[in-house]
Scaffold this active site. Sequence first.
Site, PDB file in Angstrom:
ATOM      1  N   CYS A 171       3.207  33.578 -76.984  1.00  0.00           N
ATOM      2  CA  CYS A 171       1.762  33.078 -76.918  1.00  0.00           C
ATOM      3  C   CYS A 171       0.768  34.319 -77.153  1.00  0.00           C
ATOM      4  O   CYS A 171      -0.363  34.131 -77.081  1.00  0.00           O
ATOM      5  CB  CYS A 171       1.332  32.563 -75.476  1.00  0.00           C
ATOM      6  SG  CYS A 171       2.754  31.149 -75.193  1.00  0.00           S
ATOM      7  N   HIS A 311      -6.809  34.812 -71.071  1.00  0.00           N
ATOM      8  CA  HIS A 311      -5.610  33.867 -71.477  1.00  0.00           C
ATOM      9  C   HIS A 311      -5.660  32.328 -70.700  1.00  0.00           C
ATOM     10  O   HIS A 311      -5.511  31.576 -71.346  1.00  0.00           O
ATOM     11  CB  HIS A 311      -4.398  34.700 -71.081  1.00  0.00           C
ATOM     12  CG  HIS A 311      -3.096  33.976 -71.464  1.00  0.00           C
ATOM     13  ND1 HIS A 311      -3.098  33.700 -72.908  1.00  0.00           N
ATOM     14  CD2 HIS A 311      -2.214  33.591 -70.910  1.00  0.00           C
ATOM     15  CE1 HIS A 311      -1.773  33.004 -73.341  1.00  0.00           C
ATOM     16  NE2 HIS A 311      -1.180  33.199 -72.108  1.00  0.00           N
ATOM     17  N   GLU A 322      -4.091  37.209 -63.690  1.00  0.00           N
ATOM     18  CA  GLU A 322      -5.046  37.533 -64.641  1.00  0.00           C
ATOM     19  C   GLU A 322      -6.206  37.938 -63.963  1.00  0.00           C
ATOM     20  O   GLU A 322      -7.086  38.902 -64.164  1.00  0.00           O
ATOM     21  CB  GLU A 322      -5.421  36.587 -65.943  1.00  0.00           C
ATOM     22  CG  GLU A 322      -6.295  37.124 -66.904  1.00  0.00           C
ATOM     23  CD  GLU A 322      -6.413  36.252 -68.147  1.00  0.00           C
ATOM     24  OE1 GLU A 322      -6.641  36.617 -69.194  1.00  0.00           O
ATOM     25  OE2 GLU A 322      -5.964  35.036 -68.112  1.00  0.00           O
ATOM     26  N   LYS A 340      -8.941  27.284 -73.252  1.00  0.00           N
ATOM     27  CA  LYS A 340      -7.745  26.462 -73.171  1.00  0.00           C
ATOM     28  C   LYS A 340      -8.261  25.170 -72.212  1.00  0.00           C
ATOM     29  O   LYS A 340      -7.552  24.067 -72.305  1.00  0.00           O
ATOM     30  CB  LYS A 340      -6.671  27.139 -72.440  1.00  0.00           C
ATOM     31  CG  LYS A 340      -6.043  28.361 -73.353  1.00  0.00           C
ATOM     32  CD  LYS A 340      -4.986  28.703 -72.854  1.00  0.00           C
ATOM     33  CE  LYS A 340      -4.155  29.802 -73.811  1.00  0.00           C
ATOM     34  NZ  LYS A 340      -4.845  30.895 -73.769  1.00  0.00           N
ATOM     35  N   HIS A 345      -3.241  24.684 -74.819  1.00  0.00           N
ATOM     36  CA  HIS A 345      -2.846  25.967 -75.126  1.00  0.00           C
ATOM     37  C   HIS A 345      -1.873  25.814 -76.419  1.00  0.00           C
ATOM     38  O   HIS A 345      -0.824  25.222 -76.511  1.00  0.00           O
ATOM     39  CB  HIS A 345      -1.660  26.203 -73.900  1.00  0.00           C
ATOM     40  CG  HIS A 345      -1.078  27.765 -74.008  1.00  0.00           C
ATOM     41  ND1 HIS A 345      -1.262  28.380 -75.001  1.00  0.00           N
ATOM     42  CD2 HIS A 345      -0.409  28.391 -73.062  1.00  0.00           C
ATOM     43  CE1 HIS A 345      -0.804  29.744 -74.942  1.00  0.00           C
ATOM     44  NE2 HIS A 345      -0.173  29.792 -73.775  1.00  0.00           N
ATOM     45  N   PHE A 404       5.727  34.947 -73.134  1.00  0.00           N
ATOM     46  CA  PHE A 404       7.184  34.859 -72.546  1.00  0.00           C
ATOM     47  C   PHE A 404       7.802  36.227 -73.000  1.00  0.00           C
ATOM     48  O   PHE A 404       7.424  36.676 -74.170  1.00  0.00           O
ATOM     49  CB  PHE A 404       7.967  33.655 -73.249  1.00  0.00           C
ATOM     50  CG  PHE A 404       7.506  32.441 -72.500  1.00  0.00           C
ATOM     51  CD1 PHE A 404       6.791  32.513 -71.299  1.00  0.00           C
ATOM     52  CD2 PHE A 404       8.211  31.081 -72.648  1.00  0.00           C
ATOM     53  CE1 PHE A 404       6.422  31.176 -70.638  1.00  0.00           C
ATOM     54  CE2 PHE A 404       8.198  29.883 -72.003  1.00  0.00           C
ATOM     55  CZ  PHE A 404       7.191  30.067 -71.120  1.00  0.00           C
TER      56      PHE A 404
END
Length: 416
Positions: A171, A311, A322, A340, A345, A404
């Site tokens: 991502c 993010h 975050e 998002k 996403h 990931f």
Amino acid sequence: MPTAGPARAEPFDAAVTGIGMVTAGGVGTPATWERVREAAGTAAREVPELAGVPVGFGCVVPGFDAAALIGRRKAWRLDRSNQFAVAAALEAVADAGLDPSGWDGARVGVVLGCGLGGAGSWEKQYDVLRETGPQKVSPMLIPMLVPNMSAGYVAMEVGARGPNLVTATACASGTTAVGTARELLRSGACDVVITGGTESCVVPSISTGFSQMGALSERHDDPAGASRPFDSGRDGFVLAEGAAVLVLERSGDAAARGARVRARVSGYGASGDAHNATAPDPEGAGAELAVRAALADAGLEPGDIDHVNAHGTSTPLNDMMECRLIRRVLGDRPSVTSVKGVLGHALGAAGAIEAAVTALTLEHALVPPTANLDSQDPEIDLDVVAKAPREGEVRAAVSNSFGFGGQNAVLLLTRA
């Protein structure tokens, strides 16, 4: 062991001279920017192709007509993710005021990010193989499937014969691509780089995989309220598709041709968590390395940052990590938003979409709000913009992306 790191490079600004977007907010940059500014809930809906899987909704691009945008003969050969990339790239190049028929293609590079490639084509053709046999499988399966073809098809469309690659950092892929593109300009390898990210994976296998991990929101009765970054009621992300492409040039070159510069990419940092395959380091120690590297690359201090495009996935673990990261490194002064909440996403395309939105935030001096932030988590003590856009000068902004494998990538953009 060494006692000192490498010498810091001289600050380098890459000018963003063009932007193209294809997102769940709409086709084209104006449509996406308007939808993000309004932040009227998540652009999610029930997806017929997801019928029968645990989570049947997602954020898909509305009204995308590939034949009209890139030509019918081209469109049928391309996976949907590649169609998005080509459409966004054509918009971005036109927005930059560049004419591919007149440039030196050997000096034009393409760097795109993509996390999963042609998942939809793979899934569809596997069904063909299983149901009717190998003779009916498309001979275009492999070109539709492999992730590198998004950059390949963009290069073919505009005659870009310089470095051509796709980054795959989950991502964070789109952000990694933009950072890599900037380095091609800094090194002198290219004069123009077409960069960004694309993804189209709102398909049963991918949705089911994320659902089995417990990563997706399960607000089946309220898809428009499902993605809610930093909210107390967040329960997972909403799977999305889309693409964003930016045209980058050296600032001097852009000025010499009188180009409009929307913003500048002034810093980039990347790191790894070395922690867990899918969960972020709870304290964001790895991500902090990327933020600090982006600051150092730009020659700026934490106090110089006015805004963070987070993010902000709407998952309990990421949003909390975050928050800790931002508070520890940048303090409580910067405004924070997550697009998002509106766009969902888009995996490997997310960082590119957010880089484009960050550039528009700097250009328009307007921070779009985080959708569905009705009750901010009391543990997330940040200045998260909600309910309405916030007007005001933004001189420097950070755009975070995490993926990931502990992949972290951070862009630092400054006002033109």
